[in-house]
Motif scaffolding. Structure first.
Motif, short mmCIF file in Angstrom:
data_model
loop_
_atom_site.label_atom_id
_atom_site.label_comp_id
_atom_site.label_asym_id
_atom_site.label_seq_id
_atom_site.Cartn_x
_atom_site.Cartn_y
_atom_site.Cartn_z
N SER A 74 4.62 -0.63 5.44
CA SER A 74 5.82 -0.76 4.81
C SER A 74 6.48 -2.21 4.59
O SER A 74 6.34 -2.83 5.62
CB SER A 74 6.58 0.46 5.08
OG SER A 74 7.28 -0.01 6.23
N GLU A 75 7.53 -2.28 3.64
CA GLU A 75 8.33 -3.39 3.90
C GLU A 75 9.08 -3.53 5.04
O GLU A 75 9.45 -4.55 5.75
CB GLU A 75 9.49 -3.47 2.74
CG GLU A 75 8.78 -3.72 1.45
CD GLU A 75 8.34 -5.12 1.14
OE1 GLU A 75 8.67 -6.12 2.00
OE2 GLU A 75 7.53 -5.39 0.31
N ARG A 76 9.74 -2.33 5.82
CA ARG A 76 10.11 -2.24 7.04
C ARG A 76 9.41 -2.63 7.98
O ARG A 76 9.83 -3.62 8.99
CB ARG A 76 10.83 -0.63 7.05
CG ARG A 76 11.53 -0.80 8.51
CD ARG A 76 12.17 0.65 8.87
NE ARG A 76 12.68 0.85 9.96
CZ ARG A 76 13.18 2.10 10.43
NH1 ARG A 76 12.84 3.18 9.58
NH2 ARG A 76 13.59 2.20 11.44
N LEU A 100 6.68 -4.68 7.78
CA LEU A 100 6.43 -5.92 7.61
C LEU A 100 7.40 -6.86 8.24
O LEU A 100 7.38 -8.17 8.68
CB LEU A 100 6.04 -6.40 6.11
CG LEU A 100 4.83 -5.76 5.66
CD1 LEU A 100 4.62 -6.06 4.24
CD2 LEU A 100 3.76 -6.59 6.32
N LYS A 101 8.89 -6.50 7.91
CA LYS A 101 9.99 -7.26 8.42
C LYS A 101 9.99 -7.45 9.71
O LYS A 101 10.33 -8.60 10.45
CB LYS A 101 11.56 -6.71 7.88
CG LYS A 101 12.60 -7.42 8.02
CD LYS A 101 13.86 -6.83 7.50
CE LYS A 101 14.81 -7.83 7.53
NZ LYS A 101 14.87 -8.91 7.14
N GLU A 120 7.36 -10.05 10.89
CA GLU A 120 7.11 -11.33 10.57
C GLU A 120 7.19 -12.31 11.31
O GLU A 120 6.55 -13.21 11.35
CB GLU A 120 8.50 -11.43 9.51
CG GLU A 120 8.58 -12.99 8.78
CD GLU A 120 9.60 -13.12 7.74
OE1 GLU A 120 9.63 -14.15 7.37
OE2 GLU A 120 10.24 -12.16 7.65
N GLU A 122 11.02 -13.10 2.87
CA GLU A 122 11.94 -12.75 1.90
C GLU A 122 12.27 -13.64 1.10
O GLU A 122 12.51 -13.47 -0.33
CB GLU A 122 13.29 -12.33 2.75
CG GLU A 122 14.44 -12.03 1.69
CD GLU A 122 15.84 -11.31 2.65
OE1 GLU A 122 16.75 -10.96 1.83
OE2 GLU A 122 15.86 -11.60 3.67
N ALA A 142 9.31 -14.33 -1.70
CA ALA A 142 9.21 -13.30 -2.65
C ALA A 142 9.83 -13.41 -4.11
O ALA A 142 9.05 -13.17 -4.82
CB ALA A 142 9.92 -12.00 -2.22
N ASN A 201 1.15 -5.11 -0.37
CA ASN A 201 2.39 -5.85 -0.01
C ASN A 201 2.12 -6.82 1.19
O ASN A 201 2.83 -8.03 1.02
CB ASN A 201 3.26 -5.03 0.31
CG ASN A 201 3.93 -4.19 -0.85
OD1 ASN A 201 3.81 -4.87 -1.94
ND2 ASN A 201 4.59 -3.09 -0.82
N MET A 202 1.53 -6.41 2.03
CA MET A 202 1.43 -7.48 3.39
C MET A 202 0.51 -8.69 2.88
O MET A 202 0.95 -9.75 3.34
CB MET A 202 0.52 -6.67 4.42
CG MET A 202 0.47 -7.50 5.84
SD MET A 202 -0.80 -6.74 7.04
CE MET A 202 -2.13 -7.38 6.32
N HIS A 225 2.91 -11.14 0.79
CA HIS A 225 3.85 -11.64 1.74
C HIS A 225 3.08 -12.75 2.70
O HIS A 225 3.61 -14.00 2.68
CB HIS A 225 4.39 -10.53 2.62
CG HIS A 225 5.60 -9.90 1.90
ND1 HIS A 225 6.68 -10.70 1.35
CD2 HIS A 225 6.00 -8.55 1.72
CE1 HIS A 225 7.44 -9.64 0.98
NE2 HIS A 225 7.21 -8.54 1.16
#
Length: 522
Positions: free
Chosen positions: A152-154, A156-157, A160, A353, A356, A469-470, A473
């Protein structure tokens, strides 16, 4: 009757019986060929006659690494659907995604997608099929629910810093090569070293350490060496009798190789689980699942192998492909470097971020995925029964297909189809820019009619790539850092026809991509 007379009579009878058996066999083969070519439920579909009676032409194309361009040529000749074997159809989606939806999407009856053809996937060492292979419907849903939070985006953050540390090392290695007066590097290899090290840390809680030495580990080298054998394994698995014979005569050396490859992943999973970790890797997120949804240890072993290949090889391939196309299209390279270098003042500002929203970088990635999809072939699905054994299933509102048929959308042929894309073989990132941006540039919009939804490099439907998504990014982060700091130039003698000369064995067999690297602004 004398002994000699008896022997002669018996010999004549045996000869007659043999001749009769041969005649029956020939009659059967000829009859089966006539039926397959003229009376089979797929007889009305276009394709070479020899492909309608035998799978041999397809197997030859696969084993020699020519399947991708062979299938593309068939589609250019015969159109959006091709019968390439007695029981298989390949499709080009040229109708706004309707074929992708029909073959890979959910269907109203039971809400299920067509099952993947199990024989297409190399049988896992422990017999457990993972999320990206032929797992049963119920297992796949459970796997996806379990792993979705880890991608998920969460997540991945929180991950990072891990990604950035490996990108830092890649940039450092390139800088050291320049400073040492050895600026010619194999970028395809460096991309793969980076992506495998990243996935090693996400999957095993520890990097493979390849970038430190700029050499492949024994396990990764074995992965690349085994790619050529995938079509052979598929051929064996396709025919049950051939599989049974192979099981009896399989050399011990091959069995040991498969076992050792499996144990590499399994042992590292065991160590990761034993020592624990406070890092935001895949297992910390997966292990928090409730008891009724938890993975078994064997399923963990299987998915460690899955993520190491699917999350590494394909991402590295995409970045290498894009680098090749940029370096052979200097005007596009100039536009990309301008976007990156005008947006960022220092490398610390380059993050997941902040990269993107980079429109031209995203357009370049999409165009590279179109021209050079990391998985360029079609992944076959099995057409189910539509209520009776005889009733066909109508695909895309156009093609009635008999149950049991293997159907697939061919990635490469679809993405290179002139019915979908203007100038289909040209590298044109602008086709992916928003219409408003192109209008502002007073473009004549030559690519406005492109069917961009036909490009589905990450798959389509409920079994599409969970790590999309991964991967995006990761690519944006690596490529923005690379083209912010360095100017690259293709070494023409070694790499001019890098894409054109490649074979594919499900995955591309990549040659070195030699590039000359220098620091920007020198």
């Amino acid at each position: 009757m004398s002994w000699l007379t008896f022997v002669g009579t018996w010999g004549d009878a045996a000869s007659t019986a043999t001749a009769l058996l041969v005649a029956v066999a020939v009659a059967y083969i000829v009859g089966a060929a006539i039926y397959s070519a003229a009376f089979h439920p797929l007889a009305g579909f276009p394709g070479p006659v020899w492909c309608s009676v035998s799978r041999i032409p397809f197997w030859i194309a696969c084993i020699t690494g020519k399947q991708v361009r062979w299938m593309h040529a068939l589609h250019l000749r015969y159109g959006p659907v091709v019968r390439y074997s007695p029981t298989d159809l390949s499709f080009v989606d040229d109708d706004g995604g309707s074929v992708w939806k029909a073959i890979h999407g959910r269907h109203e009856k039971g809400g299920r997608e067509f099952a993947k053809a199990k024989e297409w996937f190399v049988t896992p060492a422990n017999g457990i099929y993972g999320i990206n292979s032929a797992a049963a419907h119920e297992d796949h849903r459970r796997y996806r629910a379990l792993f979705a939070p880890a991608f998920s985006e969460r997540a991945l953050k929180s991950q990072e810093p891990l990604f950035r540390s490996h990108v830092d090392l890649l940039v450092t290695k390139l800088s050291e090569a320049v400073e040492a007066g050895q600026p010619v590097v194999d970028m395809a290899k460096l991309f793969q070293l980076t992506t495998f090290d990243i996935m090693g840390e996400l999957t095993f809680g520890k990097s493979l350490g390849q970038l430190d030495t700029t050499t492949y580990s024994h396990w990764v080298r074995a992965v690349f060496d085994s790619i050529r054998a995938i079509p052979i394994a598929q051929l064996i698995q396709y025919y049950p009798l051939l599989q049974a014979i192979f099981d009896l005569v399989e050399p011990q050396s091959i069995r040991d190789m498969k076992y050792n490859h499996f144990r590499f992943s399994a042992d590292r999973v065991d160590r990761r689980l034993e020592r624990g970790s406070d890092k935001p890797d895949i297992w910390n997120l997966v292990l928090s699942a409730q008891d009724d949804k938890k993975l078994s240890l064997e399923e963990m072993y299987c998915h460690a192998d899955v993520f190491m290949l699917a999350g590494s090889e394909t991402t590295g391939t995409a970045m290498a492909g894009l680098t090749y196309y940029l370096l052979t299209n200097q005007d596009k390279l100039a536009l990309l470097t301008h976007e990156i270098r005008s947006r960022f003042q220092k490398e610390e500002d380059i993050t997941m971020e902040s990269t993107a929203p980079l429109k031209y970088l995203n357009a370049c990635i999409n165009e590279a995925l179109r021209l050079y999809p990391p998985v360029p072939v079609g992944v076959p699905r099995v057409v189910p029964s539509a209520g009776s054994d005889e009733a066909p299933v109508v695909l895309g509102g156009r093609w009635p297909v008999a149950p049991g048929t293997r159907v697939s959308v061919h990635h490469y042929a679809t993405c290179r189809s002139p019915a979908n894309f203007a100038d289909p073989d040209a590298f044109v990132p602008e086709r992916w820019l928003p219409i408003a941006a192109r209008e502002a540039e007073k473009s004549e919009l030559p690519y406005a009619g492109d069917r961009r939804e036909a490009m589905q490099a990450f798959g389509y439907g409920p079994r599409d790539c969970l790590g999309r998504n991964m991967a995006l990014h990761e690519m944006r982060l690596v490529l923005a850092r690379l083209y912010f700091r360095f100017d690259l130039e293709l070494c023409a003698a070694e790499s001019t026809r890098w894409v054109d000369d490649q074979r594919a064995f499900i995955l591309w067999e990549k040659k070195p991509l030699f590039c000359s690297v220098r620091l920007a602004h020198e």
